[in-house]
Design a protein around this motif. Structure first.
Motif, PDB file in Angstrom:
ATOM      1  N   GLU A 165       0.829  -1.202   0.000  1.00 35.08           N
ATOM      2  CA  GLU A 165       0.000   0.000   0.000  1.00 35.08           C
ATOM      3  C   GLU A 165       0.868   1.258   0.000  1.00 35.08           C
ATOM      4  OE1 GLU A 165      -2.937   0.443  -0.693  1.00 35.08           O
ATOM      5  OE2 GLU A 165      -4.388  -0.801   0.380  1.00 35.08           O
ATOM      6  N   SER A 166       1.953   1.224   0.768  1.00 38.81           N
ATOM      7  CA  SER A 166       2.861   2.370   0.813  1.00 38.81           C
ATOM      8  C   SER A 166       3.492   2.635  -0.554  1.00 38.81           C
ATOM      9  CB  SER A 166       3.948   2.122   1.862  1.00 38.81           C
ATOM     10  OG  SER A 166       4.877   3.184   1.880  1.00 38.81           O
ATOM     11  N   SER A 167       3.917   1.572  -1.232  1.00 37.93           N
ATOM     12  CA  SER A 167       4.522   1.720  -2.559  1.00 37.93           C
ATOM     13  C   SER A 167       3.503   2.213  -3.578  1.00 37.93           C
ATOM     14  CB  SER A 167       5.119   0.388  -3.015  1.00 37.93           C
ATOM     15  OG  SER A 167       6.201   0.005  -2.197  1.00 37.93           O
ATOM     16  N   LEU A 168       2.253   1.814  -3.412  1.00 35.56           N
ATOM     17  CA  LEU A 168       1.217   2.246  -4.349  1.00 35.56           C
ATOM     18  C   LEU A 168       0.925   3.737  -4.212  1.00 35.56           C
ATOM     19  CD1 LEU A 168      -1.220  -0.799  -4.156  1.00 35.56           C
ATOM     20  CD2 LEU A 168       0.336  -0.202  -6.015  1.00 35.56           C
ATOM     21  N   VAL A 169       1.028   4.253  -3.007  1.00 32.21           N
ATOM     22  CA  VAL A 169       0.892   5.697  -2.813  1.00 32.21           C
ATOM     23  C   VAL A 169       1.989   6.418  -3.594  1.00 32.21           C
ATOM     24  CG1 VAL A 169       1.048   7.580  -1.142  1.00 32.21           C
ATOM     25  CG2 VAL A 169      -0.236   5.504  -0.567  1.00 32.21           C
ATOM     26  N   GLU A 170       3.204   5.905  -3.514  1.00 34.40           N
ATOM     27  CA  GLU A 170       4.325   6.478  -4.254  1.00 34.40           C
ATOM     28  C   GLU A 170       4.102   6.368  -5.762  1.00 34.40           C
ATOM     29  OE1 GLU A 170       9.190   5.850  -4.660  1.00 34.40           O
ATOM     30  OE2 GLU A 170       8.066   4.779  -3.104  1.00 34.40           O
ATOM     31  N   GLN A 171       3.558   5.247  -6.197  1.00 34.96           N
ATOM     32  CA  GLN A 171       3.303   5.044  -7.624  1.00 34.96           C
ATOM     33  C   GLN A 171       2.287   6.055  -8.155  1.00 34.96           C
ATOM     34  OE1 GLN A 171       0.958   1.563  -8.996  1.00 34.96           O
ATOM     35  NE2 GLN A 171       2.796   0.998 -10.157  1.00 34.96           N
ATOM     36  N   ARG A 172       1.244   6.288  -7.381  1.00 32.90           N
ATOM     37  CA  ARG A 172       0.225   7.244  -7.817  1.00 32.90           C
ATOM     38  C   ARG A 172       0.806   8.653  -7.919  1.00 32.90           C
ATOM     39  NH1 ARG A 172      -3.014   3.584  -4.771  1.00 32.90           N
ATOM     40  NH2 ARG A 172      -2.802   4.679  -2.786  1.00 32.90           N
ATOM     41  N   LYS A 173       1.641   8.999  -6.966  1.00 34.41           N
ATOM     42  CA  LYS A 173       2.275  10.314  -6.994  1.00 34.41           C
ATOM     43  C   LYS A 173       3.168  10.454  -8.223  1.00 34.41           C
ATOM     44  CE  LYS A 173       5.192  13.424  -4.256  1.00 34.41           C
ATOM     45  NZ  LYS A 173       5.981  13.588  -3.003  1.00 34.41           N
ATOM     46  N   GLN A 174       3.927   9.409  -8.527  1.00 33.45           N
ATOM     47  CA  GLN A 174       4.784   9.429  -9.727  1.00 33.45           C
ATOM     48  C   GLN A 174       3.950   9.636 -10.986  1.00 33.45           C
ATOM     49  OE1 GLN A 174       7.476   6.209 -10.490  1.00 33.45           O
ATOM     50  NE2 GLN A 174       8.679   6.532  -8.626  1.00 33.45           N
ATOM     51  N   ARG A 175       2.852   8.906 -11.076  1.00 33.94           N
ATOM     52  CA  ARG A 175       2.015   8.980 -12.281  1.00 33.94           C
ATOM     53  C   ARG A 175       1.479  10.392 -12.479  1.00 33.94           C
ATOM     54  NH1 ARG A 175      -0.809   5.245 -15.668  1.00 33.94           N
ATOM     55  NH2 ARG A 175      -1.143   6.494 -17.536  1.00 33.94           N
ATOM     56  N   GLN A 176       1.004  10.985 -11.414  1.00 25.40           N
ATOM     57  CA  GLN A 176       0.448  12.336 -11.524  1.00 25.40           C
ATOM     58  C   GLN A 176       1.530  13.374 -11.782  1.00 25.40           C
ATOM     59  OE1 GLN A 176      -1.654  11.954  -7.710  1.00 25.40           O
ATOM     60  NE2 GLN A 176      -3.576  12.377  -8.791  1.00 25.40           N
ATOM     61  N   THR A 177       2.689  13.190 -11.197  1.00 22.88           N
ATOM     62  CA  THR A 177       3.792  14.141 -11.365  1.00 22.88           C
ATOM     63  C   THR A 177       4.307  14.164 -12.798  1.00 22.88           C
ATOM     64  OG1 THR A 177       4.491  13.862  -9.058  1.00 22.88           O
ATOM     65  CG2 THR A 177       6.116  14.758 -10.596  1.00 22.88           C
ATOM     66  N   HIS A 178       4.427  12.994 -13.412  1.00 25.04           N
ATOM     67  CA  HIS A 178       5.058  12.907 -14.742  1.00 25.04           C
ATOM     68  C   HIS A 178       4.064  12.960 -15.906  1.00 25.04           C
ATOM     69  CE1 HIS A 178       8.818  12.160 -12.803  1.00 25.04           C
ATOM     70  NE2 HIS A 178       8.464  10.989 -12.300  1.00 25.04           N
ATOM     71  N   TYR A 179       2.777  12.907 -15.607  1.00 24.14           N
ATOM     72  CA  TYR A 179       1.768  12.745 -16.667  1.00 24.14           C
ATOM     73  C   TYR A 179       1.872  13.832 -17.744  1.00 24.14           C
ATOM     74  CZ  TYR A 179      -2.794  12.546 -18.954  1.00 24.14           C
ATOM     75  OH  TYR A 179      -3.794  12.479 -19.888  1.00 24.14           O
ATOM     76  N   TYR A 180       1.843  15.081 -17.367  1.00 21.91           N
ATOM     77  CA  TYR A 180       1.791  16.158 -18.356  1.00 21.91           C
ATOM     78  C   TYR A 180       3.127  16.330 -19.079  1.00 21.91           C
ATOM     79  CZ  TYR A 180      -2.779  17.310 -16.491  1.00 21.91           C
ATOM     80  OH  TYR A 180      -4.095  17.250 -16.120  1.00 21.91           O
ATOM     81  N   PHE A 181       4.214  16.078 -18.385  1.00 27.55           N
ATOM     82  CA  PHE A 181       5.518  16.153 -19.041  1.00 27.55           C
ATOM     83  C   PHE A 181       5.664  15.045 -20.084  1.00 27.55           C
ATOM     84  CE2 PHE A 181      10.093  14.781 -18.916  1.00 27.55           C
ATOM     85  CZ  PHE A 181      10.565  15.798 -19.729  1.00 27.55           C
ATOM     86  N   GLU A 182       5.201  13.852 -19.758  1.00 32.93           N
ATOM     87  CA  GLU A 182       5.249  12.754 -20.733  1.00 32.93           C
ATOM     88  C   GLU A 182       4.407  13.088 -21.954  1.00 32.93           C
ATOM     89  OE1 GLU A 182       3.986   9.371 -18.529  1.00 32.93           O
ATOM     90  OE2 GLU A 182       5.909   9.112 -17.502  1.00 32.93           O
ATOM     91  N   ASN A 183       3.223  13.643 -21.751  1.00 34.10           N
ATOM     92  CA  ASN A 183       2.375  14.028 -22.874  1.00 34.10           C
ATOM     93  C   ASN A 183       3.006  15.147 -23.697  1.00 34.10           C
ATOM     94  OD1 ASN A 183       0.479  12.173 -22.089  1.00 34.10           O
ATOM     95  ND2 ASN A 183      -0.907  13.656 -21.152  1.00 34.10           N
ATOM     96  N   ALA A 184       3.769  16.000 -23.041  1.00 34.18           N
ATOM     97  CA  ALA A 184       4.417  17.111 -23.741  1.00 34.18           C
ATOM     98  C   ALA A 184       5.491  16.625 -24.710  1.00 34.18           C
ATOM     99  CB  ALA A 184       5.026  18.086 -22.729  1.00 34.18           C
ATOM    100  N   GLN A 185       5.774  15.339 -24.704  1.00 38.47           N
ATOM    101  CA  GLN A 185       6.726  14.740 -25.647  1.00 38.47           C
ATOM    102  C   GLN A 185       6.007  13.857 -26.678  1.00 38.47           C
ATOM    103  OE1 GLN A 185      10.535  13.377 -23.627  1.00 38.47           O
ATOM    104  NE2 GLN A 185       9.249  13.625 -21.810  1.00 38.47           N
ATOM    105  N   SER A 186       4.718  14.146 -26.909  1.00 40.29           N
ATOM    106  CA  SER A 186       3.891  13.245 -27.720  1.00 40.29           C
ATOM    107  C   SER A 186       4.061  13.397 -29.222  1.00 40.29           C
ATOM    108  CB  SER A 186       2.413  13.454 -27.377  1.00 40.29           C
ATOM    109  OG  SER A 186       2.003  14.780 -27.739  1.00 40.29           O
ATOM    110  N   SER A 187       4.746  14.436 -29.677  1.00 36.73           N
ATOM    111  CA  SER A 187       4.969  14.572 -31.119  1.00 36.73           C
ATOM    112  C   SER A 187       5.645  13.317 -31.659  1.00 36.73           C
ATOM    113  CB  SER A 187       5.855  15.777 -31.413  1.00 36.73           C
ATOM    114  OG  SER A 187       6.405  15.692 -32.716  1.00 36.73           O
TER     115      SER A 187
END
Length: 739
Positions: A375-397
């Protein structure tokens, strides 16, 4: 063979279903089949379970993967059948302004007229699956990042030992979230050709409106062919190649199935989340799916608008659009399903019961620590996903994605091959270059630029920014200059040229870092940031590789104590699922029957896409050309509750048509598209192509009362071949049986 086909259109079907609900849950590994032999027998599946467990025997050695869908051999001459939407890329690849096969359909009347399905298309024939859990877990350590890297090193070593022949592709897949690992060996067919596809207006009749809906009337099938060199070994496309001779091909039962018949399907389901925790479902429901759906809808609207004024754009982005529309509707279905049925509540109740069981079971009491760590690792995983989401999309070209991969390749080439990241080893180079080649047929500057601009603006509208990206684009607080900047970039890039793009695959790190190509400069600038994010993801994966396997050990023991089925979540590997032909109660007073008829097509037809059935199909229906003979009287299934109520045996009803699509309770998901659906004797009776809208949530939770898969009836395929498109040459190849 043609006479056998015409005689076979004695289309017998049942009309209603049994109310006896059995949990046909399970996407079973083939080796597990003997353990559920009793369940198969209960469903009337007579083919021996040990035969299904043997990948070298019929019918499993005729089932193949496409890498994203499933297909099967149906003739001794390498003829393969799959879904129309699975062959979309092949049809799109061969569609030009002068001959649009997406719109008009395609039939090669002789083998020399069968064109290449494209440089990326492959058929994967699974020949062996071996448990390598002990080898993968050997000497992996406890440090999370080190653990992840050691697991990867062990996997790559096993793969290298397996791939002694260049004609084979091997992989090591995780099962039960890292509790087990299996080595999978597959023969690769590299020369795949397009043979026969109905027009999109038939193959995808109803389009996105009917997607995941029922009743359906889709001719969702296409035929491909596997070719090899004259020596019988896999080879790249060459006009002198010859049809592949499979070890077996499927018999086709032209009588099809009726309501209540037991069926099973084999294929390569992509992924499910049935063993995920309630917290993971809530994150998906509350943030992930709504966020993804919003972006997909914007992209779909944009591509549709731009396709309306450009036939070239429409052809190039047809596959992309269909894929995104399918995913978009799935997200909406998941969100609607979570609201209609309290799946989070159901999972939470089961999870609470599991915790109580865990606290009292002497063997697994100590696993509570791993559960808490998970459960603790999953909290970290969710934070990672939200943190990197828009930056990853910004490389979508598409050009930036290509530049990122090319620069990464140059970096990886400085390492010994065994230490390179997967996807960048020598074994990956043929497919790597094939993807570079395919870009021309799936890319238009105007569309790519518009979609990228949307993602960049979404990135600039939130707080988490990456200085290197902002600096490269010369953007401060506003983005008013951004469209002009992108215009300049696309005009200046060498990556739009195929030869230059391929040449970059052999360039050195120094050449990349000296380049003035704007997309390559950006890839170089973002490399360190991307590698930092990748390291964080790997470290987290290492933590999860410690917590999830122990959790799964306990969950498996808990399920067994309750008599529930135990099978791994889908992971793209070969699986078997069983069930019965059956309708379902969709909502109050609305029962959906298991079969649809030809007459449903003109009833839906408006002449306007997506309900614009081909004229020749409508004409055949209007003239009731059902196989040039009198349609056989069909009785209601005597096992159905309606028949028991109204004495169907005394009051026969006529189906008086050709069945088009049908429902069954087999347990499928994405990747099962194109999966052969078998009767109890192991004969082909249909192709899986969809699920009902109510069943979309089965990726998280299997509800046997409403979970239904949608299949193309083999009788509709045969009828289309015979009466509509006159594919006589292909009919002659098929092994048709009756009864």
């Amino acid at each position: 063979m043609r006479n056998a086909l015409i005689a076979a259109i004695a289309f017998s079907t049942g009309m209603m279903s049994s109310t006896v609900v059995k949990a046909d849950e399970g996407q079973w590994q083939p080796y597990q089949m003997p353990s559920i032999a009793d369940k198969l027998n209960e469903r009337g599946i007579d083919i021996p379970a040990d035969q299904l467990a043997d990948l070298t025997r019929y019918p499993m050695n005729a089932v193949v993967g496409l890498g994203y869908c499933t297909a099967s051999f149906v003739s001794p001459q390498g003829l393969v059948v799959t879904n129309h939407h699975c062959a979309y890329r092949a049809i799109q690849y061969n569609s030009k302004k002068e001959h649009n096969y997406l719109a008009d359909g395609f039939l090669a009347t002789t083998k020399d007229k069968e064109p290449s399905a494209g440089p990326n298309e492959r058929l994967y024939i699974t020949e062996a699956v071996t448990d390598v859990s002990a080898q993968v877990k050997q000497n992996i350590g406890d440090d999370p990042l080190e653990r992840f890297e050691n697991i990867q090193a062990n996997r790559k070593a096993l793969i290298k030992d397996c791939e002694t022949d260049d004609n084979y592709r091997c992989s090591v897949r995780s099962f039960h979230n890292g509790l087990e690992y299996y080595l999978i060996k597959q023969l690769i067919i590299r020369d795949v050709r397009l043979v026969y596809a109905p027009p999109e207006s038939a193959g995808a009749f109803g389009g996105d409106i009917d997607n995941y809906e029922y009743p359906r009337h889709s001719a969702d099938f296409t035929f491909l062919r596997a070719y090899v060199g004259k020596d019988g070994k896999p080879a790249v496309f060459n006009k002198d190649n010859v049809p592949y001779k499979p070890k077996s091909h499927l018999k086709i039962n032209a009588d099809g199935v009726k309501a209540g018949d037991g069926v099973f399907a084999a294929g390569y389901p992509g992924s499910t989340s049935r063993y995920r925790l309630t917290s993971e479902l809530k994150f998906a429901s509350d943030w992930l799916y709504p966020t993804l759906a919003t972006r997909y809808q914007l992209r779909i609207d944009t591509i549709e608008d731009m396709s309306a004024s450009s036939n070239d754009v429409k052809i190039k982005y047809a596959g992309t659009l269909a894929s995104m529309a399918n995913r978009m509707k799935k997200y909406n279905g998941l969100l609607d399903g979570f609201k209609a049925t309290d799946i989070a509540g159901i999972k939470q109740a089961r999870e609470n019961d599991f915790k109580q069981w865990l606290a009292t079971d002497k063997t697994y009491q100590s696993f509570q620590t791993q559960f808490d760590a998970l459960e603790s690792s999953l909290v970290e995983q969710r934070k990672q996903r939200q943190t990197h989401y828009y930056f990853e999309n910004a490389q979508s070209s598409a050009l930036l994605e290509t530049a990122n991969k090319l620069y990464r390749l140059a970096k990886e080439k400085t390492k010994p091959d065994a230490q390179r990241e997967e996807g960048y080893q020598e074994r990956d180079m043929k497919m790597f270059k094939a993807r570079l080649m395919r870009l021309d047929s799936t890319f238009a500057i105007s569309v790519d630029k518009t979609l990228w601009l949307q993602d960049l603006r979404a990135y600039f509208d939130q707080d988490i920014r990456v200085a290197e990206l902002d600096a490269a684009l010369n953007i401060g607080a506003a983005d008013t200059a951004l469209p002009d900047t992108l215009d300049t970039w696309y005009a200046a890039s060498s990556l739009t040229d195929l030869d230059k793009r391929l040449a970059w695959a052999n360039a050195s790190v120094a050449e990349f870092e000296a380049s003035d190509d704007p997309f390559i400069r950006l890839a170089v600038a973002l490399y360190a940031t991307n590698m930092k994010a990748e390291k964080e993801a790997k470290t987290l994966a290492g933590k999860l590789s410690m917590a999830r396997p122990d959790y799964m050990k306990a969950i498996i023991a808990y399920n067994k104590s309750n008599g529930w089925p135990v099978y791994p979540d889908a992971n793209g590997t070969l699986r078997i699922t069983y069930g019965m032909v059956d309708g379902y109660q969709s909502k109050d007073a609305l029962y959906k029957q298991p079969f649809t008829r030809l007459e449903g097509i003109p009833a839906k037809h408006t002449g306007i896409e997506p309900f614009n059935a081909p004229t020749k199909l409508l004409k055949a229906i209007e003239e009731q050309r059902y196989g040039n003979h009198k349609v056989t009287t069909v009785y209601q299934d005597p096992a159905s509750w309606l028949c028991r109520l109204f004495s169907c045996l005394d009051k026969p009803e006529q189906f008086n048509s050709v069945p088009v699509n049908f429902l069954s309770s087999v347990d499928t998901t994405g990747g099962n598209s194109g999966s052969p659906v078998f009767n109890g004797k192991g004969e082909l009776v249909g192709l899986n192509f969809d699920s009902t809208y109510e069943a979309i949530t089965k990726d998280w939770f299997f509800n046997p009362t409403i979970t239904r898969a949608v299949h193309v009836d083999i009788r509709y395929i045969l009828w289309m071949m015979d009466e509509v498109d006159h594919a006589d040459n292909l009919i002659e190849e098929l092994d048709l049986v009756r009864g």
